[in-house]
Design an enzyme around this catalytic site. Structure first.
Site, mmCIF file in Angstrom:
data_model
loop_
_atom_site.group_PDB
_atom_site.id
_atom_site.type_symbol
_atom_site.label_atom_id
_atom_site.label_comp_id
_atom_site.label_asym_id
_atom_site.label_seq_id
_atom_site.Cartn_x
_atom_site.Cartn_y
_atom_site.Cartn_z
ATOM 1 N N HIS A 279 6.830 2.648 2.476
ATOM 2 C CA HIS A 279 6.123 2.128 1.312
ATOM 3 C C HIS A 279 6.912 2.513 0.063
ATOM 4 C CE1 HIS A 279 2.938 1.204 -1.524
ATOM 5 N NE2 HIS A 279 2.218 0.698 -0.537
ATOM 6 N N GLU A 299 -0.529 0.032 -3.286
ATOM 7 C CA GLU A 299 0.095 -1.191 -3.761
ATOM 8 C C GLU A 299 -0.776 -1.917 -4.778
ATOM 9 O OE1 GLU A 299 1.893 -5.137 -1.555
ATOM 10 O OE2 GLU A 299 2.428 -3.127 -0.864
#
Length: 626
Positions: A279, A299
């Protein structure tokens, strides 16, 4: 599979677990008896429990399977290695995908599927993708009916936000605590159906001859007693293996590959293990402290307009992805950050800045309440100043090879679901699809397993040979707890985490992967000298049990990464930086008497409707968001 610890977290290994026992077994007929003689041959007292279906793992995937079983009149037994409700699902913050069209009515499941294939670099299992994307609108409505408190639009519809690499706004959310809200909803539904549950139990071996399973073996981490589960149906829903890495977004004692290792040892196959998603935005820096290193910055921050800057104040994604910017695919953004740091434009902590302070403070507090609260507790006001972030190991696309309509693994009676399996995500996962997969495929697997249960499953048979295997496992666990060598399990797990970060991280090459395999072999040798402090109720034993699973999965991942001599999605080889059309194939791993074997398998094609959506070339244009 008596294994050996998860990831080094600085514990001494001799602390005891708090007792909080709440194993509701209403609705299932358990046969329980204490067997074994602790004074004879190093054995362990153990409890025998009978159940028609055992679900190993109590996150969203396991819960959704159990709900479907219960609604079909089957009482499964769900086993979790943490307190009830304390599963890794709660760490999935940003949202769950479904083509509802709340804000973008032109979106539909075929475009969702096309985005998933594109993000997965066309290594996805077509059936897995299409089942997930078709199912999701109904699964969202189902969660809504069960009380999940989705954020709403001004018109009262379920709100949706952008996530990286998505053509439309299709990520449904509950602020930035979507996974937590979803798991709470699923647990409440399971409790309403009286689904039996045992918490703080660790399964260490499946009773299998390689052709079928006859139960499972483990131990109660609160009492220290063994557990033998008699069953003809086992569903593995134990998560992934991203916590094997030095920097990761999981807790140290979760996502360590135990589900994949259990399946492999039982005779199932693994696929796509080389694909590990990093990520782009994990916490990094001394100002946050070691406890927070690698923890996910959702996110949703970028989905709500967050921007990335290097230490020189440049919005660097303009160089790497001028159209999709911060909302390009996770592998693209993670490699961009790594490149900025490697070329000297990173912060002193080895990261970059993520800034959302240009948005209205009230809006940020409404949409990202957990992020605001977390950073405020660390002295950072994200409504007024940037966060420091760097890539972190987050999700594993690889796992157990299954039939997605049934969850079958090829071993009779053994099924798998959730992050334990591979197929939906291909070479890189589309953000928001992990939670989607758990409920979409979880329902289908639960429905199939329910149909496979017969009256004879009320009294499953454990052969003399399998009982002997179980008792050998209990003896091995007792011996493991008594290990008095010189190497702590946490130390080897920490070394494994560094090894993988250095040799199988965001950037890889043949020499590094070979060196990683050689170092791994040395780690295996050193497990013969383990020091395990305490009895079976100590964390030290859990870490020792986790270690062998971690080593098995790490070896499979390194071998697969070495085999795939191209770059695709989350697997980037600096010595083979191009994507090779001849490598549009899945790598399938099996365990044999001579160790692991790797074979190649071709990938199927999507349906005509999805091929049409792919041909349309849907793509997010970031700039209209600004």
């Amino acid at each position: 599979m008596t294994k050996t610890p998860a990831n080094g977290n600085g514990t001494t290994g001799d602390e005891r677990r708090p007792t909080s026992h709440d194993p509701s077994t209403a609705g299932i007929e358990n046969r329980i008896e204490t067997e074994g003689d602790p004074g004879s041959g190093g054995g362990l007292p153990y409890e025998t429990v009978t159940t028609p279906v055992l679900v190993v793992g109590a996150g969203a995937a396991g819960a959704r399977v159990a709900i479907e079983l219960a609604e079909s009149g089957i009482d499964p037994l769900v086993i979790g290695k943490r307190d009830h409700g304390d599963a890794h699902t709660t760490w999935a913050a940003g949202g769950i995908n479904a083509a509802l069209g709340s804000l973008d009515p032109e979106d539909d499941w075929t475009i969702h599927a096309a985005d998933t294939f594109t993000e997965g670099h066309h290594l996805n299992d077509p059936e897995a993708v299409e089942l997930t994307t078709r199912e999701m609108p109904d699964r969202i409505r189902e969660l809504e009916a069960w009380g999940m408190p989705f954020d709403r639009t001004a018109d009262g519809d379920i709100n949706q936000r952008y996530f990286g690499a998505q053509s439309y706004r299709r990520t449904c959310f509950v602020g930035d605590r979507t996974g937590e809200a979803m798991l709470e909803t699923l647990i409440e539904r399971a409790q309403a159906l009286d689904v039996p549950y045992r918490e703080n139990v660790l399964i260490t071996r499946l009773l299998s001859d390689g052709e079928r399973v006859d139960g499972a073996v483990g131990f109660d981490m609160e009492s220290g007693e063994g557990l033998l589960v008699r069953t003809n149906h086992v569903v593995l829903a134990a998560g992934g293996f991203s916590a094997l890495y030095h920097r990761h977004s999981s807790r140290d004692d979760e996502n360590n590959g135990d589900g994949q290792a259990l399946a492999l040892e039982a005779g199932a196959r693994l696929v796509d293990l080389e694909f590990v998603q990093f990520h782009p935005t994990g916490m990094v820096g001394d100002r946050y402290g070691e406890e927070w290193d690698g923890r996910l910055v959702t996110e949703a921050v970028r989905g709500e307009g967050g921007r990335l800057y290097n230490a020189q104040g440049e919005r660097f994604m303009e160089r790497y992805s001028p159209d999709q910017m911060e909302l390009d695919a996770r592998d693209v953004v993670a490699r961009a950050i790594a490149q900025e740091v490697r070329e000297g434009r990173g912060t002193d902590d080895g990261g970059v800045f993520l800034d959302i302070s240009h948005r209205d403070a009230a809006y940020i507090r409404e949409r990202l309440p957990s992020m605001v609260e977390r950073f405020e507790s660390l002295g950072v006001d994200i409504t007024a100043e940037p966060m420091t972030v760097a890539p972190t190991a987050h999700y594993t696309m690889g796992g157990v090879d299954i039939d997605f309509r049934t969850g079958e693994t090829g071993v009779d009676g053994l099924y798998a679901v959730g992050e334990t399996v591979a197929g939906v995500h291909g070479a890189n996962r589309l953000g928001g699809n992990s939670l989607a997969e758990t409920v979409a495929i979880g329902k289908l697997v639960g429905d199939h397993v329910a149909s496979a249960v017969t009256d004879g499953d009320a009294d499953p048979t454990v052969t003399d040979g399998q009982r002997a295997l179980a008792e050998r496992e209990f003896g091995a666990l007792r011996a493991l707890a008594d290990s008095d060598g010189s190497v702590a399990p946490t130390a080897l797990l920490a070394e494994l985490g560094d090894l993988l970060w250095d040799h199988a991280g965001i950037l890889r090459d043949e020499a590094g992967l070979r060196e990683g395999l050689a170092t791994l072999a040395d780690l295996r040798t050193r497990t013969a000298d383990l020091r395990v402090d305490g009895d079976l109720t100590s964390k030290s034993v859990e870490y020792a049990v986790d270690l062998s699973a971690s080593l098995t999965v790490a070896e499979a991942m390194l071998q697969a990464a070495l085999e795939r001599s191209e770059s695709r999605g989350a697997h980037y080889r600096t010595d083979a930086p191009e994507t090779d059309a001849d490598w549009r194939a899945n790598l399938v791993i099996a365990a044999g008497t001579d160790g692991l074997s790797i074979g190649r398998r071709g990938v199927g094609e999507p349906s005509p409707a999805v091929r049409e959506a792919l041909a349309e070339g849907y793509e997010l244009d970031y700039h209209h968001l600004e």
